[in-house]
Motif scaffolding. Structure first.
Motif, PDB file in Angstrom:
ATOM      1  N   UNK A  73       0.807  -1.219   0.000  1.00 20.91           N
ATOM      2  CA  UNK A  73       0.000   0.000   0.000  1.00 20.91           C
ATOM      3  C   UNK A  73       0.844   1.274   0.000  1.00 20.91           C
ATOM      4  N   UNK A  74       1.793   1.338   0.953  1.00 24.19           N
ATOM      5  CA  UNK A  74       2.606   2.548   1.105  1.00 24.19           C
ATOM      6  C   UNK A  74       3.554   2.714  -0.084  1.00 24.19           C
ATOM      7  N   UNK A  75       4.177   1.614  -0.510  1.00 18.18           N
ATOM      8  CA  UNK A  75       5.107   1.673  -1.642  1.00 18.18           C
ATOM      9  C   UNK A  75       4.375   2.122  -2.912  1.00 18.18           C
ATOM     10  N   UNK A  76       3.188   1.580  -3.129  1.00 17.16           N
ATOM     11  CA  UNK A  76       2.430   1.954  -4.342  1.00 17.16           C
ATOM     12  C   UNK A  76       2.166   3.458  -4.371  1.00 17.16           C
ATOM     13  N   UNK A  77       1.705   3.993  -3.223  1.00 15.95           N
ATOM     14  CA  UNK A  77       1.366   5.423  -3.188  1.00 15.95           C
ATOM     15  C   UNK A  77       2.601   6.274  -3.452  1.00 15.95           C
ATOM     16  N   UNK A  78       3.681   5.945  -2.741  1.00 14.16           N
ATOM     17  CA  UNK A  78       4.900   6.759  -2.872  1.00 14.16           C
ATOM     18  C   UNK A  78       5.459   6.679  -4.294  1.00 14.16           C
ATOM     19  N   UNK A  79       5.454   5.488  -4.861  1.00 11.61           N
ATOM     20  CA  UNK A  79       6.064   5.315  -6.192  1.00 11.61           C
ATOM     21  C   UNK A  79       5.167   5.845  -7.304  1.00 11.61           C
ATOM     22  N   UNK A  80       3.862   5.722  -7.132  1.00  9.10           N
ATOM     23  CA  UNK A  80       2.947   6.250  -8.157  1.00  9.10           C
ATOM     24  C   UNK A  80       3.170   7.753  -8.281  1.00  9.10           C
ATOM     25  N   UNK A 123      16.886  13.889  -0.772  1.00  4.51           N
ATOM     26  CA  UNK A 123      15.592  13.517  -0.176  1.00  4.51           C
ATOM     27  C   UNK A 123      14.479  13.952  -1.120  1.00  4.51           C
ATOM     28  N   UNK A 124      13.581  13.046  -1.408  1.00  3.49           N
ATOM     29  CA  UNK A 124      12.453  13.355  -2.297  1.00  3.49           C
ATOM     30  C   UNK A 124      11.176  13.434  -1.461  1.00  3.49           C
ATOM     31  N   UNK A 125      10.215  14.268  -1.889  1.00  4.76           N
ATOM     32  CA  UNK A 125       8.981  14.410  -1.094  1.00  4.76           C
ATOM     33  C   UNK A 125       8.162  13.116  -1.084  1.00  4.76           C
ATOM     34  N   UNK A 126       7.519  12.868   0.052  1.00  2.81           N
ATOM     35  CA  UNK A 126       6.659  11.678   0.182  1.00  2.81           C
ATOM     36  C   UNK A 126       5.207  12.172   0.203  1.00  2.81           C
ATOM     37  N   UNK A 127       4.341  11.609  -0.624  1.00  2.43           N
ATOM     38  CA  UNK A 127       2.941  12.063  -0.606  1.00  2.43           C
ATOM     39  C   UNK A 127       2.254  11.622   0.688  1.00  2.43           C
ATOM     40  N   UNK A 128       1.047  12.098   0.924  1.00  2.99           N
ATOM     41  CA  UNK A 128       0.299  11.701   2.125  1.00  2.99           C
ATOM     42  C   UNK A 128       0.122  10.187   2.122  1.00  2.99           C
ATOM     43  N   UNK A 129       0.462   9.572   3.247  1.00  6.88           N
ATOM     44  CA  UNK A 129       0.379   8.100   3.295  1.00  6.88           C
ATOM     45  C   UNK A 129      -0.704   7.632   4.275  1.00  6.88           C
TER      46      UNK A 129
END
Ligand SMILES: Cc1cc2nc3c(=O)[nH]c(=O)nc-3n(C[C@H](O)[C@H](O)[C@H](O)COP(=O)(O)OP(=O)(O)OC[C@H]3O[C@@H](n4cnc5c(N)ncnc54)[C@H](O)[C@@H]3O)c2cc1C
Length: 319
Positions: A73-80, A171-177
């Motif tokens: 779940x978390x990987x999909x959101x961040x990578x998408x 460091x790259x931004x992480x979307x809301x998880x």
């Protein structure tokens, strides 16, 4: 859209998967042809240090407490979010439980093409995939605009993906998880059983070619003579000829012995990925085209039943 090649780094409990280094080497080959950079994509929490030996032009590091352990779940959101914004030429994932899970969902989610079981790239940027359990090699143009690729080991040496000079880590931004559907509640170490094959220096491995349970004795005799331990491929374990703790492969143990002696094992990607850290792989197989010969240092095209007893005798005599 860029010509950069992104490589998703897999890590577990502070250990980077060997396959990730193989993919960095593959990424370099592809990036050279495409005229882009190799970018390692590292997701984690307080895990920046892991990136210091990557042979990459750049590491993009996404830090978040919810990325501390892998969840699809978390990987999909961040990578998408990252792939959608950056649009690299290709993203390489391991053909592993993690990589196959994430890459297939991202392919649907972002409507991007997915190439599976890729082993290597040609100099002009075509993919070479090892399909049907490693028996067929399929070559093709890498689809666009961004190709998602899952990679099997064997095409590149992991050491080619390591570098003594640390790459730049951004460091790259992480979307809301928030609202993730899956969370890790507990990590359970696999049972070691009677012996821990991942720590043994000399492994005698048997595959379906051993034919039946009674013949396992041949491997046991050789192991006893040589001072090794017997392990096996999935069909051998599924038939109950050896205990589950002796399974080598994607769903069993990754091993790194000094000698891995593979008898009657075809060398399917799910098995081969787990033996690549062996110092020396020796294989006996009746089929000269068996993929195990692609990863073995020494190969004998022959019958286990002609060779093993003689070998056991010779070892005993030499002692
Ligand atoms: C999600 C998933 C996870 C998997 N996880 C694992 C895993 O953890 N570990 C694993 O091993 N597999 C795993 N597999 C299965 C894998 O794909 C292969 O099916 C399996 O590794 C094949 O085992 P094998 O080489 O023993 O048998 P086969 O592929 O049937 O090969 C037998 C080999 O023996 C040779 N042979 C036959 N007779 C002789 C003889 N007399 N002398 C010499 N050679 C002989 C044949 O030429 C052949 O190459 C997994 C598959 C999937 C889809």
């Amino acid at each position: 859209m860029s010509q950069d090649i992104y490589v998703l780094i897999e890590h577990l409990r502070g250990q980077v998967a060997e396959l990730s280094y193989t993919m960095l080497a593959a990424g370099r080959e592809l990036a050279q042809g495409a005229g882009g950079n190799v970018v390692a994509v590292l997701l984690g929490h307080n895990a920046k240090e892991l990136g210091k030996d990557f042979a990459a032009d750049k590491v993009l590091y996404l830090d978040h407490a919810l990325l501390a352990d892998f969840t699809s779940d978390a990987y999909q959101k961040a990578l998408a979010d990252l792939i959608g914004k950056d649009q690299p030429r290709a993203v390489l994932f391991g053909n592993s439980s993690i990589g196959a899970d994430v890459a297939s969902v991202l392919s649907m989610r972002l409507d991007l093409p997915l190439v599976s079981s890729c082993r290597s790239f040609t100099q002009d940027g075509k993919f070479v995939s090892q399909i049907c359990g490693g028996k067929i090699m399929a070559e093709g143009e890498l689809p666009g605009p961004t190709a998602l690729v899952t990679m099997v080991p064997g095409g590149y040496q992991p050491d080619q993906g390591r570098s003594a000079a640390a790459p730049s880590i951004t460091e790259a931004p992480v979307p809301a998880l928030e609202a993730l559907r899956v969370a890790l509640s507990k990590y359970i170490e696999p049972e070691t059983g009677d012996v821990d094959i991942s720590k043994e220096p000399l492994l005698i491995a048997v595959g379906r070619g051993i034919q039946n349970k009674d013949n396992i004795e041949l491997a046991e005799n050789l192991a006893q003579a040589i001072g090794g331990v017997v392990c096996g491929s999935r069909p051998v374990i599924d038939q109950g000829w050896l205990a589950t703790s002796r399974l080598v492969g994607k769903s069993g143990k990754h091993v790194k012995p000094k000698i891995y002696f593979a008898m009657g094992i075809s060398g399917a990607p799910e098995h081969a990925e787990a033996i690549m850290q062996s110092d020396t792989i020796i294989a006996i197989n009746t089929d000269p085209k068996a993929p195990i010969f692609d990863v073995a240092k020494y190969g004998v095209e022959g019958d286990i039943f002609d060779l093993v007893e003689v070998l056991t005798e010779k070892v005993q005599q030499a002692k």
